[in-house]
Design a protein around this motif. Sequence first.
Motif, PDB file in Angstrom:
ATOM      1  N   HIS A 165      21.454 -13.916   7.703  1.00 24.15           N
ATOM      2  CA  HIS A 165      22.709 -13.310   8.185  1.00 24.15           C
ATOM      3  C   HIS A 165      23.426 -14.206   9.207  1.00 24.15           C
ATOM      4  CE1 HIS A 165      25.304  -9.916   9.343  1.00 24.15           C
ATOM      5  NE2 HIS A 165      25.082 -10.261  10.597  1.00 24.15           N
TER       6      HIS A 165
ATOM      7  N   ASP B 279      30.857  -8.192  10.332  1.00 24.20           N
ATOM      8  CA  ASP B 279      29.997  -8.317   9.153  1.00 24.20           C
ATOM      9  C   ASP B 279      30.780  -8.059   7.869  1.00 24.20           C
ATOM     10  OD1 ASP B 279      27.955  -8.890  10.850  1.00 24.20           O
ATOM     11  OD2 ASP B 279      26.984  -6.931  10.706  1.00 24.20           O
TER      12      ASP B 279
ATOM     13  N   HIS C  73      23.439  -9.558  17.845  1.00 21.47           N
ATOM     14  CA  HIS C  73      22.936 -10.883  18.213  1.00 21.47           C
ATOM     15  C   HIS C  73      23.889 -11.654  19.119  1.00 21.47           C
ATOM     16  CE1 HIS C  73      25.245 -11.435  14.521  1.00 21.47           C
ATOM     17  NE2 HIS C  73      24.402 -10.619  13.953  1.00 21.47           N
TER      18      HIS C  73
ATOM     19  N   HIS D  33      27.235 -16.070   9.099  1.00 24.06           N
ATOM     20  CA  HIS D  33      28.334 -15.968  10.071  1.00 24.06           C
ATOM     21  C   HIS D  33      28.944 -17.355  10.328  1.00 24.06           C
ATOM     22  CE1 HIS D  33      28.851 -11.911  11.587  1.00 24.06           C
ATOM     23  NE2 HIS D  33      27.551 -11.730  11.793  1.00 24.06           N
TER      24      HIS D  33
ATOM     25  N   SER E  16      27.647 -10.679  18.583  1.00 25.80           N
ATOM     26  CA  SER E  16      27.981  -9.425  17.908  1.00 25.80           C
ATOM     27  C   SER E  16      27.206  -8.298  18.557  1.00 25.80           C
ATOM     28  CB  SER E  16      27.625  -9.526  16.426  1.00 25.80           C
ATOM     29  OG  SER E  16      26.237  -9.375  16.291  1.00 25.80           O
TER      30      SER E  16
HETATM   31 ZN    ZN Z   1      26.543  -9.917  12.142  1.00 23.63          ZN
END
Ligand code: ZN
Length: 348
Positions: free
Chosen positions: A114, A311, A142, A118, A139
């Motif tokens: 993931h 996302d 994270h 990004h 985010s």
């Molecule tokens: Zn994310």
Amino acid sequence: MSEEPLVLGIETSCDETGVGIVRGGTLLADAVASSVDEHARFGGVVPEVASRAHLEAMVPTIERACHQAGVRLGDLDAIAVTAGPGLAGALLVGVAAAKALAVALGRPLFGVNHLASHVAVDVVEHGPLPEPTLALLVSGGHSSLLLVPDVTNDVRPLGATIDDAAGEAFDKVARLLGLPFPGGPHIDRVARDGSAVAIDFPRGLTSGKDMARHRFDFSFSGLKTAVSRWVQLRQQSGETVDVADVAASFQEAVVDVLTRKAVLACREHGVDDLLIGGGVAANSRLRAMAQSRCEDNGIRLRVPRPALCTDNGAMVAALGAQMLLRGRPPSPLDLPADSSMPVTRVLA
Ligand code: ZN
Ligand code: KG4
């Protein structure tokens, strides 16, 4: 493959069901169904609610993406999916759907990280990624600084949050200021009417001692506590709390540390390109301060448009396409959903 590869990407690591389609480095579709409204009254994402919502949204979102892109499933060259990190039950829905598509269509499957997605999404916004790129990912889940020599197989963590993620701090502070969930956009909006220097909130992990041990790490829980105490003290003594000033000063503290450490990392690693991604990259003050600090230091700044920072499936498709273009071998069809997939593992 005569044309550039047509790749469908599926993202279900948190509360967004994202399905994106790219052809090489060109974005054709980005369909997102969010369950954020269903979580709002809980003040945070409820994993079981998110998984159920992914299940219900998956097929319609795939259909919507294909319609947007003007392609049929049979046209696809590969399927990519977020294999981790994220909520286990939520990831499982995306991984199961991607496996079903890959098997039914007889196409390769790429289970991707993931965080790397990004970073990769910026290919469809600003063209090929400079190698290396330095990435600041911020985010709700994270906050990391990454050195990225090759987004398809070489991602090196320089630092990360040691407690709350940056977006989490925005959400928690918004809550204590009585603003709705998710709080980031509300703080951003309210802060425009406040003073960023009204209150001198702490800049976590920036003292000399902390910089020695946690040079590129972040900490936001002390800041959150400082905001909470500041508000409580004013309320107890019957003073009015200027929400705009608190929001602006809090936002300034977060953005100051994020940009300061990102620029320092670029300088110390000799990297001239900084990319910012993740939901908090939508923050107007973060964009402005990053822009001016990058200019001062001769660093080129890349920030994808807000819809590609939060996302989405396009970022997964974008990384899948890079995997194909770089000739990376696909994932096995029994690949697991890995809720704690390390950032150094780009491909499952
Ligand atoms: Zn994310
Ligand atoms: O990337 P994202 O959509 O999902 C996660 O992977 O977490 O990021 C959502 C986070 C939330 O914490 C939200 O409050 C924050 O991004 N966010 C913002 C802004 N827009 C979204 N934070 C600060 N300012 C914004 N404008």
